[in-house]
Motif scaffolding. Sequence first.
Motif, PDB file in Angstrom:
ATOM      1  N   LYS A  19       9.386  35.246  52.289  1.00  0.00           N
ATOM      2  CA  LYS A  19       9.844  33.943  53.088  1.00  0.00           C
ATOM      3  C   LYS A  19      11.144  33.652  53.203  1.00  0.00           C
ATOM      4  CE  LYS A  19       5.461  32.485  55.825  1.00  0.00           C
ATOM      5  NZ  LYS A  19       5.026  31.513  56.305  1.00  0.00           N
TER       6      LYS A  19
ATOM      7  N   ALA B 251      14.252  35.754  53.973  1.00  0.00           N
ATOM      8  CA  ALA B 251      13.856  35.628  55.198  1.00  0.00           C
ATOM      9  C   ALA B 251      14.530  34.642  55.828  1.00  0.00           C
ATOM     10  CB  ALA B 251      12.463  36.555  56.113  1.00  0.00           C
TER      11      ALA B 251
ATOM     12  N   LEU C 138      10.783  41.897  59.618  1.00  0.00           N
ATOM     13  CA  LEU C 138       9.578  41.953  58.681  1.00  0.00           C
ATOM     14  C   LEU C 138       8.108  42.629  59.230  1.00  0.00           C
ATOM     15  CD1 LEU C 138       8.426  39.824  56.816  1.00  0.00           C
ATOM     16  CD2 LEU C 138       8.368  37.643  58.225  1.00  0.00           C
TER      17      LEU C 138
ATOM     18  N   HIS D  26       3.832  42.516  59.009  1.00  0.00           N
ATOM     19  CA  HIS D  26       3.260  41.227  58.020  1.00  0.00           C
ATOM     20  C   HIS D  26       2.183  42.084  58.224  1.00  0.00           C
ATOM     21  CE1 HIS D  26       4.111  36.914  58.995  1.00  0.00           C
ATOM     22  NE2 HIS D  26       5.576  36.694  59.809  1.00  0.00           N
TER      23      HIS D  26
ATOM     24  N   VAL E 212       1.189  41.670  64.356  1.00  0.00           N
ATOM     25  CA  VAL E 212       2.340  41.209  65.218  1.00  0.00           C
ATOM     26  C   VAL E 212       2.803  41.921  66.225  1.00  0.00           C
ATOM     27  CG1 VAL E 212       3.550  38.929  65.005  1.00  0.00           C
ATOM     28  CG2 VAL E 212       2.384  39.129  63.550  1.00  0.00           C
ATOM     29  N   ASN E 213       2.793  41.939  67.663  1.00  0.00           N
ATOM     30  CA  ASN E 213       2.941  42.429  68.665  1.00  0.00           C
ATOM     31  C   ASN E 213       3.536  41.386  69.356  1.00  0.00           C
ATOM     32  OD1 ASN E 213       3.933  44.565  67.569  1.00  0.00           O
ATOM     33  ND2 ASN E 213       1.968  45.161  67.422  1.00  0.00           N
TER      34      ASN E 213
ATOM     35  N   ARG F 278       9.114  48.207  65.196  1.00  0.00           N
ATOM     36  CA  ARG F 278      10.448  47.049  65.822  1.00  0.00           C
ATOM     37  C   ARG F 278      11.117  46.673  64.804  1.00  0.00           C
ATOM     38  NH1 ARG F 278       6.397  43.396  67.197  1.00  0.00           N
ATOM     39  NH2 ARG F 278       7.632  41.368  65.550  1.00  0.00           N
TER      40      ARG F 278
END
Lengths: 287, 353
Positions: free
Chosen positions: B46, B49, B78, B80, B84-85, B145
């Motif tokens: 984190k 990022a 990133l 996870h 996460v979309n 992505r």
Amino acid sequence: MKTENQKAWFFVLPVLVLVAFNALIPMMTVVNYSVQETFGDNLFFWEGLTWFEQILTSERFHAALGRQFLFTFLILVIEVPLGIAIALSMPRQGPWVPVCLVLMALPMLIPWNVVGAMWNIFALPDIGLLGYTLNHVLGINYDMTQDPLAAWVTIITMDVWHWTSLVVLLSYAGLVSIPDAYYQAAKIDGASNWSVFRYIQLPKMKNVLTIAILLRFMDSFNVYTEPFVLTGGGPGNSTTLLSIDLVKIALGQFDLGPAAAMSLIYFSITLFVSWLFYTLMTKDDLN
Amino acid sequence: MALVLNKITKVVRGETHIKPTSLTLETGHFNVLLGETGSGKTSLIKMMAGLDPIASGTLEMDGADVTGLTTQKRKISLVHQFFVNYPHMTVYDNIASPLRVAGMAKSEIDGRVQEAADILKLGPMLKRRPHELSGGQQQRCALARAIAKDSQAVFLDEPLANLDYKLREELRELLPELFAGRQAVVVYATSEPEEALLLGGMTALMMDGSVAQFGKTAEIYRAPSTLTAAQVFSDPPINDAPVRKEGETLVMGDIRWPAIGGASGLSDGDYTVAVRPHFILPAATDAATVPLSGRVSVTELSGSESSAHFDLHGRGWVSLSHGTHPYRVGEDHTFYMDASACLYFAPDGSRAA
């Protein structure tokens, strides 16, 4: 073993009775009135669609309907964006959350007629805090009992004060349900604040906003107490909304037939526009 | 290109979560962050990022100081542990979203999305929404992505942890192909030693908010520099016990074995011996010659391997060997240790031999 019987009907019965007394019977009474001329001694004469024709062609009805749409349009245009903006700027965690929520909920806890009375006194030019300040401190000529524009500004402001909280609370509920991971993903994608709002927050708030807009439409379209207490429909007829006019016809003039016909037309419009709103706003989900 | 961490720390409300950490992470191979839950892998990612602030120290990317840069301005991706979309967008739009934000031309976006979708076998699913996909497909979409974008660094935070076994294997095999030839620093966090070994490259062992050891994955597995590093990089847990060197002999209670290899150079005194479970075998071999007798408490059979937990002088030790063995729980069994595989650590935890 056969266990089939008709007992289930007993469980449905209370609801049927409730709905019948609550909605069906009053509604049928109104339908009854709308097609007849009523005299004292409970004398009824069949009139067919005369009252509907009379209402639909009456300029008074058109004017009230126009004012009603203007009122609802204005409060939606103000309350929805304002509500979203307030919800976005509220803290999502920490000790201020409950404080904000309670402050937001306060206006909604006040009875409608009290809101009307409060704003009435608040806006009086000689003694009201708002009216006095505007007239005697800032020198702005403001008198809602004389000036239609001032009366409109006052009823709109009052409704915004009373009901924006509903939009705020529903939007806020939608916002806090967004996991942090989406915000992080958006940051990593390089998204601006606007993109985050447009592509993450707004879609996530869509369902609750649909409910908020629907509720605000129905409530504002049927609003009676607050503007009636505040302006009584005046000055002149300038703030006579549909419901105020309806009550005048029904209880002021005691024209039960036309009032019943107007009620049914009024009800149909509310139902139709609500259906239209809902269909348009949930169209994407069906595809 | 390299990502250089220079004594960076993380402090939350006066509490230090990441102690001064310096690492140089490079392109061309996986940079694995290996450690247990809570060891600081995600915190470190984190900070790299830009999602969490760096309390002190500097972070350089490709020679430029990016310490104070917002996440939006760092060219990173990133992925996870959770898939996460964006839920209301199609798979295509999900993959395209970072490219659109970057203002790329439509034709180029299309090319890149198709390419990423091809590698991750998402071609037939481009028009679907994330909730219509299986877990594995959702994570592939998130990976697509991440690779469609021109990132200087790609962070993968336990990306396979929430997938079931088969999918995990399948996707893990895809990973090297995904990043081959890319000019990006790939950082991969995992809590599984086996995963680190499979991915190879470089590994940083994380423990209690700091890096215990950093180096080539295979090398630090073979030669951990501290007892902590050996403990982090072992599954099942590495066996350890106090041991004493006396002349040419090592003494552990009533067990003695000759000092061979590096151990012969140790001066007399107290040490800790550590042995990986697969050097403790149920029967003697040419290499495994030191008998260890203990009461078997638990036995497990996992496919072709069987493990036995036994009590050795009050410590729980584990043996891991191929095949099945007729252990009896509650009875004594004599195991044999390969003395040449023993690692010795000084009382301060540093490697002695």
